[in-house]
Design an enzyme around this catalytic site. Structure first.
Site, PDB file in Angstrom:
ATOM      1  N   ASP A  70       0.821  -1.214   0.000  1.00 25.35           N
ATOM      2  CA  ASP A  70       0.000   0.000   0.000  1.00 25.35           C
ATOM      3  C   ASP A  70       0.853   1.262   0.000  1.00 25.35           C
ATOM      4  O   ASP A  70       2.064   1.221   0.234  1.00 25.35           O
ATOM      5  CB  ASP A  70      -0.903   0.015   1.236  1.00 25.35           C
ATOM      6  CG  ASP A  70      -2.025  -1.009   1.150  1.00 25.35           C
ATOM      7  OD1 ASP A  70      -2.347  -1.449   0.030  1.00 25.35           O
ATOM      8  OD2 ASP A  70      -2.580  -1.358   2.212  1.00 25.35           O
ATOM      9  N   TYR A  96       6.871  -9.658   7.719  1.00 25.30           N
ATOM     10  CA  TYR A  96       6.657  -8.224   7.869  1.00 25.30           C
ATOM     11  C   TYR A  96       7.255  -7.768   9.192  1.00 25.30           C
ATOM     12  O   TYR A  96       7.139  -8.443  10.218  1.00 25.30           O
ATOM     13  CB  TYR A  96       5.169  -7.880   7.852  1.00 25.30           C
ATOM     14  CG  TYR A  96       4.537  -7.932   6.484  1.00 25.30           C
ATOM     15  CD1 TYR A  96       4.550  -6.810   5.656  1.00 25.30           C
ATOM     16  CD2 TYR A  96       3.936  -9.094   6.015  1.00 25.30           C
ATOM     17  CE1 TYR A  96       3.969  -6.847   4.398  1.00 25.30           C
ATOM     18  CE2 TYR A  96       3.349  -9.146   4.759  1.00 25.30           C
ATOM     19  CZ  TYR A  96       3.373  -8.014   3.965  1.00 25.30           C
ATOM     20  OH  TYR A  96       2.809  -8.062   2.704  1.00 25.30           O
TER      21      TYR A  96
END
Length: 288
Positions: A56, A109
């Site tokens: 994103d 992540y």
């Protein structure tokens, strides 16, 4: 003709996400511009171009992977010389024609969260560590996604939380993730740390029932999220330390600029607040 895989590192701050979009600066847009300029990719469809993760707006990466078929030789230093300072190709690998870039063995992540210095209460790290362990294993993550998914079940293989110099470092590993899933997991854990949610609330959110209208989780800020590692079975990348150093050099300059702004903002707050006003934020509940 051969299929190659390239590992891409980028600083997401000045990009409108990874995926190319008309009239917006994106990571993919910059990459494809250089690939077409050098003749490596003429047509993305014919080259069977694909990417592991479409991050994103504002999200960073040190390990996103793209793959495509080409006749041309790949010269990383040449390509990096044409790319912007905030994108670098940091590794390459020759892969089989059957290679599926979208299906790695694991994705990792990392989320970086400074502890709120203006908050009136200390954060409860022990409660957060208790809650974070609930995510391990396969669960229904519908309540941690931005949208309804046909299959909201995902498996988390590893989670970790460290506190270093008043900074929380979350590490979350799995095979695949829903949209906004990691950022909502982090936000939920922060609410536990500030006693705005309980460990039992996290357990309830992992049940296969819709709770998003009752417990409203906003995703944690995109600027703290890094797609930090992707691994594939039997694929070994050749790393370029020179490319990593170039990106690190760019980051050092950005860091100094941002640090000056942060320290200036802190002094502005001190000047603006009244003498008797505590330098804290309001404890806001999120249920309801």
């Amino acid at each position: 003709m051969r299929r190659v895989a390239l590992k891409i590192a980028y600083i997401g701050s000045k990009f409108h996400g990874y995926q190319r979009q008309p009239d917006y600066r994106t990571v993919e847009g910059e990459l494809l511009k250089v690939f077409k300029e050098t003749g490596i990719i003429e047509d993305t469809w014919k080259a069977h171009y694909s990417v592991a993760g479409r991050t994103d707006k504002g999200v960073h990466s040190t390990a996103n992977v793209i793959s495509f078929i080409t006749d041309e030789e790949i010269y990383i230093n040449k390509l990096n010389g044409l790319l912007p300072d905030d994108i670098k190709i940091v590794a390459e690998a020759r892969v089989p024609y059957s290679f599926k870039v979208r299906f790695p063995q694991t994705r990792t992540y990392t989320y970086i969260q400074p502890i709120d210095p203006f908050y009136g209460e200390s954060i409860d790290i022990d409660a957060m560590r208790e809650a974070i362990n609930l995510f391990i294993g396969e669960h229904n993550f519908r309540n941690f996604s931005k949208r309804n998914e046909k299959n909201p079940n995902r498996e988390i293989t590893h989670v970790d939380l460290k506190c270093v110099d008043d900074v929380l470092v979350f590490t979350i590993e799995g095979k695949s993730f829903l949209w906004n899933m990691v950022r909502k997991m982090v936000k939920a854990l922060l609410h536990v740390g500030y006693h705005e949610l309980t460990v039992d609330d996290i357990e309830e959110l992992l049940q296969p029932k819709e709770l998003r209208q009752y417990i409203r989780l906003q995703p944690a800020a995109a600027c703290g999220l890094i797609l930090s590692d992707i691994n594939y079975k039997n694929i070994k990348f050749k790393e370029s330390q020179y490319a990593k150093d170039k990106l690190a050099g760019y980051l050092k300059e950005e860091y100094l600029t941002n640090r000056q702004k942060m320290i200036t903002d802190k002094h502005l707050i001190e000047i603006l607040k009244s003498d008797n006003e505590p330098l804290t934020t309001t404890n806001k509940k999120i249920k309801g």
